[in-house]
Structure formats: C-alpha cells, structure tokens
Design a protein around this motif. Structure first.
Motif, PDB file in Angstrom:
ATOM      1  N   VAL A  29      19.029  43.850 -39.028  1.00  0.00           N
ATOM      2  CA  VAL A  29      19.987  45.104 -38.737  1.00  0.00           C
ATOM      3  C   VAL A  29      19.556  46.339 -39.134  1.00  0.00           C
ATOM      4  O   VAL A  29      19.821  47.539 -38.802  1.00  0.00           O
ATOM      5  CB  VAL A  29      21.482  45.318 -38.663  1.00  0.00           C
ATOM      6  CG1 VAL A  29      22.114  44.092 -38.188  1.00  0.00           C
ATOM      7  CG2 VAL A  29      21.709  44.712 -40.069  1.00  0.00           C
ATOM      8  N   GLN A  30      18.613  46.047 -40.237  1.00  0.00           N
ATOM      9  CA  GLN A  30      18.454  47.225 -41.088  1.00  0.00           C
ATOM     10  C   GLN A  30      17.719  48.338 -40.226  1.00  0.00           C
ATOM     11  O   GLN A  30      17.575  49.610 -40.663  1.00  0.00           O
ATOM     12  CB  GLN A  30      17.560  46.940 -42.447  1.00  0.00           C
ATOM     13  CG  GLN A  30      16.194  46.192 -42.049  1.00  0.00           C
ATOM     14  CD  GLN A  30      15.393  45.958 -43.275  1.00  0.00           C
ATOM     15  OE1 GLN A  30      15.702  46.960 -44.447  1.00  0.00           O
ATOM     16  NE2 GLN A  30      14.782  44.951 -43.172  1.00  0.00           N
ATOM     17  N   LEU A  40      23.310  49.104 -34.144  1.00  0.00           N
ATOM     18  CA  LEU A  40      24.048  47.952 -34.838  1.00  0.00           C
ATOM     19  C   LEU A  40      24.576  48.192 -36.048  1.00  0.00           C
ATOM     20  O   LEU A  40      25.812  47.795 -36.536  1.00  0.00           O
ATOM     21  CB  LEU A  40      23.358  46.693 -34.691  1.00  0.00           C
ATOM     22  CG  LEU A  40      22.916  46.110 -33.439  1.00  0.00           C
ATOM     23  CD1 LEU A  40      22.040  44.906 -33.782  1.00  0.00           C
ATOM     24  CD2 LEU A  40      23.947  45.905 -32.475  1.00  0.00           C
ATOM     25  N   LEU A  41      24.000  48.924 -37.096  1.00  0.00           N
ATOM     26  CA  LEU A  41      24.476  49.556 -38.137  1.00  0.00           C
ATOM     27  C   LEU A  41      25.746  50.268 -37.967  1.00  0.00           C
ATOM     28  O   LEU A  41      26.596  50.225 -38.819  1.00  0.00           O
ATOM     29  CB  LEU A  41      23.201  50.318 -38.812  1.00  0.00           C
ATOM     30  CG  LEU A  41      22.328  49.463 -39.509  1.00  0.00           C
ATOM     31  CD1 LEU A  41      21.154  50.279 -39.771  1.00  0.00           C
ATOM     32  CD2 LEU A  41      22.614  48.448 -40.504  1.00  0.00           C
ATOM     33  N   MET A  42      25.684  51.366 -37.035  1.00  0.00           N
ATOM     34  CA  MET A  42      26.827  52.226 -36.709  1.00  0.00           C
ATOM     35  C   MET A  42      27.957  51.524 -36.276  1.00  0.00           C
ATOM     36  O   MET A  42      28.971  51.742 -36.558  1.00  0.00           O
ATOM     37  CB  MET A  42      26.270  53.265 -35.984  1.00  0.00           C
ATOM     38  CG  MET A  42      27.222  54.056 -35.703  1.00  0.00           C
ATOM     39  SD  MET A  42      26.960  55.633 -34.648  1.00  0.00           S
ATOM     40  CE  MET A  42      26.717  54.614 -32.899  1.00  0.00           C
ATOM     41  N   PRO A  65      28.343  49.941 -46.712  1.00  0.00           N
ATOM     42  CA  PRO A  65      26.819  49.676 -46.864  1.00  0.00           C
ATOM     43  C   PRO A  65      26.010  49.932 -45.334  1.00  0.00           C
ATOM     44  O   PRO A  65      24.899  50.248 -45.412  1.00  0.00           O
ATOM     45  CB  PRO A  65      26.620  47.991 -47.287  1.00  0.00           C
ATOM     46  CG  PRO A  65      28.155  47.797 -46.921  1.00  0.00           C
ATOM     47  CD  PRO A  65      28.910  48.890 -47.418  1.00  0.00           C
ATOM     48  N   TYR A  66      26.920  49.944 -44.338  1.00  0.00           N
ATOM     49  CA  TYR A  66      26.339  49.765 -42.877  1.00  0.00           C
ATOM     50  C   TYR A  66      26.112  51.250 -42.645  1.00  0.00           C
ATOM     51  O   TYR A  66      24.982  51.571 -42.166  1.00  0.00           O
ATOM     52  CB  TYR A  66      27.204  49.253 -41.935  1.00  0.00           C
ATOM     53  CG  TYR A  66      26.932  47.844 -41.870  1.00  0.00           C
ATOM     54  CD1 TYR A  66      26.308  47.118 -41.253  1.00  0.00           C
ATOM     55  CD2 TYR A  66      28.100  47.116 -42.554  1.00  0.00           C
ATOM     56  CE1 TYR A  66      26.100  45.619 -41.184  1.00  0.00           C
ATOM     57  CE2 TYR A  66      27.999  45.739 -42.587  1.00  0.00           C
ATOM     58  CZ  TYR A  66      27.144  44.691 -41.835  1.00  0.00           C
ATOM     59  OH  TYR A  66      27.188  43.694 -42.057  1.00  0.00           O
ATOM     60  N   VAL A  81      27.954  59.934 -38.424  1.00  0.00           N
ATOM     61  CA  VAL A  81      28.246  58.916 -39.412  1.00  0.00           C
ATOM     62  C   VAL A  81      28.320  59.656 -40.673  1.00  0.00           C
ATOM     63  O   VAL A  81      29.322  59.046 -41.588  1.00  0.00           O
ATOM     64  CB  VAL A  81      27.385  57.954 -39.240  1.00  0.00           C
ATOM     65  CG1 VAL A  81      27.370  57.154 -40.482  1.00  0.00           C
ATOM     66  CG2 VAL A  81      27.283  57.185 -38.057  1.00  0.00           C
ATOM     67  N   SER A  82      27.672  60.737 -40.878  1.00  0.00           N
ATOM     68  CA  SER A  82      27.827  61.302 -42.201  1.00  0.00           C
ATOM     69  C   SER A  82      28.945  61.613 -42.705  1.00  0.00           C
ATOM     70  O   SER A  82      29.509  61.725 -43.777  1.00  0.00           O
ATOM     71  CB  SER A  82      27.042  62.678 -42.214  1.00  0.00           C
ATOM     72  OG  SER A  82      25.687  62.541 -42.098  1.00  0.00           O
TER      73      SER A  82
END
Length: 937
Positions: A309-310, A315-317, A334-335, A348-349
């Motif tokens: 996912v990195q 997907l991270l979000m 961490p995501y 996301v910030s």
C-alpha cells in the motif's frame, strides 16, 4: 533443419524408459485433469478453486510448467502477490518464455512495493519482447517511476512505449494520472483526447476522461463520462467507484447506494465499496452500520503488507479514514503519514493534524496546517484547526485573528461553527454561543448544535439544551449519538423518564454505544434503582474490565449506598488503570476524602493528581480545596491564583475559582477572577451575583446596589435582580425593603430558592410565624419540594416544636431514605422527645454513613442519654471516634467530655471542655458545657 538422431539412440531410449511409461501416463493424466479443471475455474474467475486444483496438480508433478504459470496468474488475481512471484519465478526456472510471465511478474512486484527492483532487474528489460508486451511493460515501468515520485521517469517510459506503438490508446491514457498528480490538467486533457480519438468506445478512456473532469470540479461532466464508461462496460470497477463517490458528494444517496450494491456484487472484497457504505450509513444516522462498514474496510486492508500500500495513496487514505472513523487514531496515524509523504498538502493533512493535537504535539500540527493552508488558503476547517493549535500553545490572540479573518472573507455557517468552537477553546463562551446559534440556523451544522447543547448544559440552561438536542434527533433520527445527547440534556433537566427512553433508543440504534449504557446506569442510580444499575455496570465490565466510566459509576453507586470502603476501592482501581489523560478517579478520591473529613488523605491524593496533571484546572482546584481543609490558607491562595491564569476568560470556571477564593478569605483574588469572567461575558449572571455578594462583604452597598440594578434591568422578568436588591437591603438593615424585594423575586419566579430567601427574611418577624406560614403553604402546594420541607423541619426544631419537626423529617426520609442529614436531625429530635427509637434510627444512620463524624457523635450521645449502664462503654467508644474524625467540632468535644466525666475521667474531660470552650464558637450545648466545666475545677 534439426539433425536426425541415429536409430540406435531412439531404440536405446525406448528400452531404457519402457518399464516406467505406464505409470507416468497415469500420473500425467490425473495432473492434467486437475489443470484443465483449474483453467475452467480461472476463466470463470473462481480463483480460490483454481488455486486448489493447481496445487493438487503440483502434488503429482511439481515440474508442470503450465501449472506454475497459471498458478502465478491465479494467485496474483486472488491478491496473493508474494506467492504469485514465487510461482512465476519457478516457471522461469523451468524454462517458460519470458514474454509469457514478464507482465504478471511485474504486476506482482508492483503489488509488493518492489517498484525500485522492477526498474533495476534485467528480467524486466523490454528489449527482445514482442511489441505488445514491450508496450505493456514500459507502461508498468512508467507507473513504478510515478510511484517513486519520479514523474520525469514516468513520462520517459510512456514516450518509449509510444515509439513502439503510438496508435495504442493505452500509451496516451497512461499519461493522464501522471499529469493529474502533478496538477498539469491541460496536458492531461491533451492525452485523454488523443486516447478518445483512438478508442471512442473504450470504457477505460471514458473513465479517465471522467477522472480528469472530476479532479477539476466539473462533476456533472465527470458523471456523464462515468455513465458512458459503464454503458460500454457495466463491470468497470473504477468508473462505478468514481460515480458512487460523486453521488455521495452531491447528496444523491439513493443513486450512490445502487452503485455501492453493484460494486459489492461485482467485487465483494472492494474496500472502497465498504467505505461508501459507511458514508451512507452516517448520512442516515445509523452509527452501528457506520462502524460495521468501517470495520469491514480495515479487515480488508489491515492484512495487506505495508509494502503493497505504500505507493497506493488511495488505499493509504482509505484505511486511515476507516481507522479514524473507528476512533483508532493510533492506527490511522501511520497510514495518514505514509499518504502525506506520497501526496502532501491534501485534506488528509487536517486529520493528521488533529491526531497530532490529540497527542499534544501542537508544534507538528501547526507546521502541517501552515503548509497545507499555503496551498488551500481558504479552507475554513484547516484554519480553525490552526487556530486551535495556536490556542493550545497559548496564542489565543492569533487564534481569534485567524478565525475572524476567515469569517470576514466569507460569512458561511461552517465558518461560524469553526469560530464558535475556537472561541470555546479561548474561554469566551458568550461570544461562542452567539456564533454557534447563528451557525445552527443551518440545520446541517450539527457540530454547532452539539456544541451548543454542551454550553447550555454547562450554564444550566437545560431547557435550551433539550430543545437543541431534540432538534438534532429529529434531523438524524437514526443517530445513536444524538439520542444519547438528548438523554443527557433531559437527565440534567431532571426529566429522568424521558432521559431513560432516549438512552434506550440510543442503545437500540447502536448496541455497542457504551456511553448510552453507562448513562442508563446513571439514570438508575438517580432513580435509586441500585440493583438495576449494578447489573448494567457489571455487564459492561464483564466485556471490558478496564472501562473507566463503568468503574467510576460503580464508585458513585457504592457512595450512594453508603459503602465508603467499596467507593474507595472502585476509585483506587480506576485510578490505577487510568491513562495519562484520565483524571476523574483521582479528582474523586480527593473529593471523597474531603467529604469524609479526612483532610490529610485528601491532600495526599491531591498531590498525586497534581503531579500527574499540573496543567489540569480541576486538579488545581481540588488541590487548593485540600490545602484549605488542612488549614493552609496561604498555599490555597497561591494555588487559586494559578488556577485563575489557567482558566483564562472562561466565565464559568472563573466564577467557580472566585467561590473557592472566598472560602479561603481572599476577596481580592475572587474579585479579580470575577472581573475576568465578566470581561468575556458581561451578562454572566452567576458572576454578577457573586460580585454583589463580595461588594456587600467589603462594605460597599452602593456599588452592590448599582450592579444589582444592572442585573434587574438585564433580566426584568427573572428573580435574580430582585433577590440581589433584597440582599443589599438586608446588608443595610432595611428589613422591610428586603422582604419586599424577596417577595417580588418569588412572584417573578416561584421556586425553592426564591421562597427560602423570603423565608429567612421573615424568620425574624413576629417570632418567625410569617416564615413558618409561608413554608407550610408552599409544601402543601408542593409536597415534593424536599428543600423547603427541610428548612421547615429545621425551623420547627429550632422553635422546639419537636412533634412538627419529627413529622417533616419523617416525610423527608420517606421520599429520600438515604438522606443522612435528615436522619441525623431526626435522631436529635427523637432524643428531645425522649423517644427510645432514637437509638435504632441512629444505628440505621451509622450503617449508611459509618465514617460521618456527626452521625457517630449523635448515636454515641443517644446511647449516653439512654442512661443504660451497658451502653456507656459503646457511647464512649463512638464519641472518641467522632472526636478523632472532627477535632474542631466543639459540640462533639462537649459530648465526649460529658461521658468522660460520668466515667470519672475528670482530667480528660476538662481537657475536652477547654478545647470546646476556648474555640470561641457558639454551639447548642454551650451552656451545659460551661456548667459542666465549673464542676470539674
């Protein structure tokens, strides 16, 4: 042409192999059947079934090349990239042509986050591959470069693919996401139009065009493009995901729900579909369904290796949002941080900043938000968070300026909500209420409504709180949290049946909402349904034996039942497991010791709390109270002065501090606290009323009268202005004027409080008869008013009308059997009536309050008064106990001295009497104590 082998070689080979041909033929046939069955399953997209059959084949012959190739592809399609890589590499070792497996092998590498290896290893060199394969491999390499943050390398790979085949729409489509990520929309549009010209009937091309329109904010055109893609290919997952997302953004929940249902049918393990389900459930107020859907997202994505996912920001979000929605910020962090590295300065910030703020890392939150705001300068939510981060660092002026600047730019309800919330943080609740009330004129601003309920409840405006909470429930009837909030407002308003119904509704909507279950236990405790409350709390602790709220209520329950040892045990247990930011058990331990008149223990507990939470206002307040209880007036004065700084301009908190400062005989400090309270809320009535009291205590009745008249002008239909004028008149000795003012207050707002003021003023008139008549009439009309009845009973006792006093105390105890004060007074009345039941009543009180010095003293005195020799020893034991618990009480010391003298311990009796009489205070047994002392010279 190949050379022909000599005949003898063929004959020799045939002879050597003849003995084993039959067995190999059988084995190959069985393995082949497994392979063919697996191939059929693969074509029908039954990957698990295909994998099983292929593994069965390998059990027979692990060197079957077709099996290894198909197994690699099936494992890849089933999301098992690592094992797919193993199978495909084994196929290469067995001799498969590289062109047959290079593409799925490259996909397996990308799926595992091995983008760098894909670009470095020679097996992924496009040279020597068929043109079509070269194009696909070059595009995969371009995607890997983009993932690694190398857009130039990505575009170079795409250009190389175009050199091989410039007529393929894919070589143009591949450029679109790279350009979108770089926000180069014009270039992206050129690429997508070239692809569209080459493949007008391609679902993927239509989808990519929609994605470009979507990111540019042209939602209507984007939806049209997604529609076109799905008309061409109804199974196009990305187009359906995107269309569902737009529908949710536009509030078209029914359309979104259809797409989500189809998504889950086409791809049951699609995490984005589960997340959309959560959003739709939230819209309908179904918090239980929200949690279920978010848990489904995390169950799908948590097992995925981080390396996979990195490089997948979506997907991270997605998983970060899911964990955040499940109130698991430590898992979301961490995501979000990985997403931030790949795609910084996105919304996301803001979420990541909130996590940092919850951890106390306000510096990092400020840096993150300031960087984001440079890109999105008009984001009100981000500015609000930045204001909050500044306030947390003591930069209140900067925080206020930020929000006022936002509101000046655009007067929007959400900005007023944000400003209101920031003002709450700065303690300016009056201004906050104005902003939030304006914001909540837009029913969508439920956050403003929720905050208003909290502010109204804190200020005691329960009617307003109930009205707003009821409105929230009507807006979102399936929102368990709002039902719980309504119950809390109704409970504080004293409407327990309605509160219980609201809490039950919340639990019905969301059985996992422990807060509502705990609130039901609180209602049971308030209704004295102690067994029911115990059952509820025990059930919660059975599931979660470290639930602080349940332990805390167990302590409250034990306290109500008169079980001090159990109360102490539960509070200590809660304190032992409490986290670094959970202070209630420690605060309550101090309160418990103060109530039990154990000042030394209270101070010890307060010191522990202060060491744990030196910047927590309640810890300062209870520490100051413990200092007062231990006679450290100067220390308390210093502590409350520090608390004043922490409370800033919070009117309610400053008024509470002022009350404590007056208890410590610090009127100057109290005045300063009240001035700070009134500077933020000039109309805050509790502060104004207390300021009148202080001005009167300082001998400034003129100033007090002026302020009281301001209150009256501000609230002409309320009682408080008249009551304060009555206090001023009382201070001036103008009894008639005071009685007139208190009567007006009672007429304006008939209540226990206004009646008692008038009652006390009338008590000095005509032997107190007018006061008694007033109270008698009131309790006749309001038989459930225990406060006034208590004052009436006390007045009867002082007037030595013991039968009437007894009757009213018994009514009080019938309504409230655990009222220790009323029970203790009743014992004293029964003693005056020489009623032998006084001892039994005293024993009952002692069971309920075994650590209460007054209760112990009363029973000891009752036993002594009984005149029974067999009770003398116990009477002495009890009175010694009471004296040790409250050595400053002259009445207790007199009682102990009387028993000591009766026992012949004259020296000890004289010491006790001297301590009682030298105190200088008046007490009921003063005359008897003086007479006894004369006999002991």
């Amino acid at each position: 042409m190949k050379p022909i082998s000599p005949p003898y070689r063929a004959i020799l080979a045939a002879l050597l192999c003849a003995s084993s041909l039959a067995s190999y033929a059988v084995t190959d046939s069985k393995a082949s059947r497994f392979y063919e069955d697996a191939l059929g399953r693969y074509e029908k997209h039954d990957m698990p079934g295909a994998i099983i059959q292929l593994k069965n084949a390998l059990q027979i012959d692990k060197n079957m090349l077709p099996v290894q190739v198909l197994l690699g592809k099936a494992l890849l399609a089933n999301g098992e990239a690592a094992t797919a890589e193993v199978a495909l590499l084994e196929a290469l070792r067995l001799g498969v042509n590289r062109a047959e497996v290079v593409l799925p092998l490259a996909e397996a590498f990308i799926a595992q986050g091995k983008q760098k290896l894909l670009l470095e290893q020679s097996q992924f060199n496009p040279a020597g591959l068929p043109p079509g394969t070269q194009v696909q491999l070059l595009l995969l390499r371009a995607s890997a470069s983009a993932d690694l943050g190398d857009p130039r390398g990505a575009l170079k790979g795409i250009e190389e693919a175009r050199v091989v085949d410039g007529r393929s729409p894919e070589v143009w489509l591949a450029e679109v996401p790279v350009r979108i990520r770089a926000r180069q929309f014009a270039e992206a549009n050129v690429a997508v139009e070239r692809a569209l010209a080459l493949a007008p009937n391609s679902a993927e091309v239509r989808y990519q065009k929609g994605a470009l329109l979507h990111v540019q904010g042209n939602l209507r055109a984007a939806v049209a493009a997604y529609d076109a893609a799905l008309q061409i290919d109804p199974k196009h997952i990305e187009a359906r995901v995107a269309r569902a997302g737009v529908a949710i953004d536009l509030g078209k929940d029914a359309d979104a729900a259809k797409d989500v249902a189809e998504l889950q049918r086409l791809s049951p393990r699609e995490p984005r579909a589960a997340y959309f389900k959560a959003l739709l459930a939230e819209r309908s107020g179904n918090s239980a369904a929200v949690r279920t859907a978010l848990a489904e997202v995390t169950s799908l994505l948590d097992p995925v290796p981080p390396s996979f996912v990195q490089y997948r920001p979506q997907l991270l979000m997605l998983n970060g949002l899911a964990h955040y929605g499940l109130k698991e910020p430590e898992k979301a962090k961490p995501y979000f941080e990985s997403f931030q590295r790949v795609q910084g300065n996105s919304p996301v910030s803001k979420l990541l900043a909130q996590i940092y703020m919850s951890e106390g890392n306000f510096t990092r939150a400020t840096e993150l938000l300031e960087d984001y705001i440079k890109v999105q300068p008009g984001d009100g939510q981000a500015l609000t968070l930045l204001a909050g981060a500044n306030m947390a660092q003591g930069r209140n002026a900067k925080a206020t300026a930020i929000m006022q600047q936002v509101l000046a730019t655009k007067d929007a309800p959400e900005f007023r909500t944000a400003l209101g919330l920031s003002l709450i943080g700065g303690g300016k609740t009056g201004d906050a209420i104005v902003q939030l009330e304006t914001a909540f004129k837009d029913p969508k601003q439920t956050q403003a409504g929720t905050a208003l309920v909290g502010l109204y409840l804190r200020d005691g405006q329960t009617a307003k709180a109930v009205a707003i909470a009821d409105q929230l429930v009507k807006l979102q009837p399936n929102n368990a949290g709002f039902s719980n909030l309504l119950g809390m407002a109704q409970a504080q308003a004293g409407v327990l049946p309605a509160a219980k119904a609201a809490f039950e509704r919340a639990v019905q909507l969301d059985d996992k909402l422990l807060e509502a279950k705990i609130n039901l236990a609180r209602v049971d405790i308030a209704a004295k349904s102690y067994d029911s409350a115990t059952t509820r709390l025990a059930a919660i602790l059975k599931v979660d034996d470290k639930n602080i709220d349940a332990m805390y209520e167990m302590a409250n329950l034990s306290d109500r039942r008169g079980q001090p040892a159990e109360t102490l045990r539960w509070l200590q247990k809660a304190s032992d497991i409490a986290g670094p930011k959970e202070f209630r058990p420690d605060t309550s331990l101090v309160e418990l010791h103060l109530r039990n008149r154990a000042p030394a223990l209270a101070l010890e507990a307060a010191k522990r709390l202060l060491a744990k939470a030196p910047d927590y206002l309640p810890s300062l307040l209870v520490y100051g109270r413990a200092q007062l209880a231990n006679g450290d007036v100067e220390g308390a004065k210093s502590t409350f002065s520090g608390a004043t700084r922490f409370a800033d301009f919070n009117a309610a908190q400053q008024t509470e501090i002022a009350t404590l400062q007056m208890a410590g005989n610090n009127p100057a400090g109290a005045t300063y606290s009240l001035e700070k309270a009134l500077s933020s809320r000039p109309d805050y009535l509790p502060a104004m009323a207390m300021m009148v009291d202080i001005e009167l205590s300082q001998g400034a009745p003129a100033k007090a009268e002026q302020r009281a008249r301001q209150v009256l002008a501000q609230t002409p239909k309320r009682a408080i202005g008249y009551s304060l004028l009555g206090d001023v008149a009382q201070a001036r000795g103008q009894t008639a004027a005071a009685i007139d003012a208190y009567r007006r207050a009672h007429q304006a707002e008939p209540s226990s409080e206004t009646l008692l003021r008038l009652f006390r003023a009338l008590s000095g008139q005509a032997g107190g008869k007018p006061a008694l008549q007033l109270a008698e009439q009131w309790v006749k009309a309001h038989p459930q008013d225990l406060v006034v009845r208590r004052a009436l009973a006390d007045s009867y006792a002082r007037a030595e009308n013991y039968p009437a006093a007894r009757s009213n105390y018994e009514i009080l105890l019938k309504a409230k059997p655990d009222d220790i004060g009323a029970m203790n007074y009743l014992v004293n009345v029964l003693l005056r009536l020489k009623d032998p039941s006084a001892i039994a009543m005293g024993e009952k009180a002692l069971v309920l309050a075994p650590a209460n010095a007054n209760v112990i003293d009363t029973l000891g005195w009752a036993l002594f008064q009984s005149g029974k020799a067999d009770q003398a020893d116990r009477a002495l034991q009890l009175l010694r106990d009471a004296r040790l618990r409250e050595p400053g009480n002259p009445e207790i010391r007199y009682h102990l001295a009387a028993v000591l003298a009766q026992s012949g311990r004259n020296t000890e009796a004289r010491d006790e009497l001297d301590a009682a009489l030298n105190d200088g205070r008046n007490f009921e047994g003063l005359t008897a104590a003086q007479a006894l002392r004369k006999t002991l010279r």
